[in-house]
Design a protein around this motif. Structure first.
Motif: not given
Length: 120
Positions: A47-57
């Motif tokens: 696996y060659d990718r790290i994905l980032w997510y933000k969860k807010d209101g």
């Protein structure tokens, strides 16, 4: 003048079929205008990718991804985050970090990372 504190939370561990993605720390409380760093590691070969997510209101927002050592933030986050990692051409990125710069109240949220295999 009181300094405002920013709360940053991250999912600790997710696992499926013996493949694990781990984030640390579990939560952070930081002063406004400071930075926060979240570490993401995984044990998934190739696996060659790290994905980032933000969860807010407002729901989930894709922040960007790290492909090997190349950071690819979404335009909205380009001056807000720094993505870094240990990507190797043969082995992908196993350890990565999300640094959130110049914290402000709108940065109080849950943050998630995911490991991914780039396919065409």
């Amino acid at each position: 003048m009181d300094s405002h504190r920013i709360c940053v939370f991250s999912l600790i561990t997710a696992a499926c079929f013996g493949k694990t993605v781990f984030q640390s720390p579990g939560d952070l409380i930081k002063n406004q205008d400071k930075s926060a760093v979240i570490i993401c590691t995984h044990n998934i070969a190739g696996y060659d990718r790290i994905l980032w997510y933000k969860k807010d209101g407002m729901g989930f927002k894709f922040m960007g991804f790290l492909n090997l050592i190349y950071d690819n933030p979404e335009l909205e986050f380009k001056n807000k985050i720094k993505l870094d990692g240990d990507g190797q051409k043969n082995d992908g990125t196993k350890n990565a970090s999300l640094k959130i710069l110049h914290l402000e109240a709108s940065d109080s949220a849950m943050y998630y990372c995911a490991a991914s295999l780039h396919s065409v």
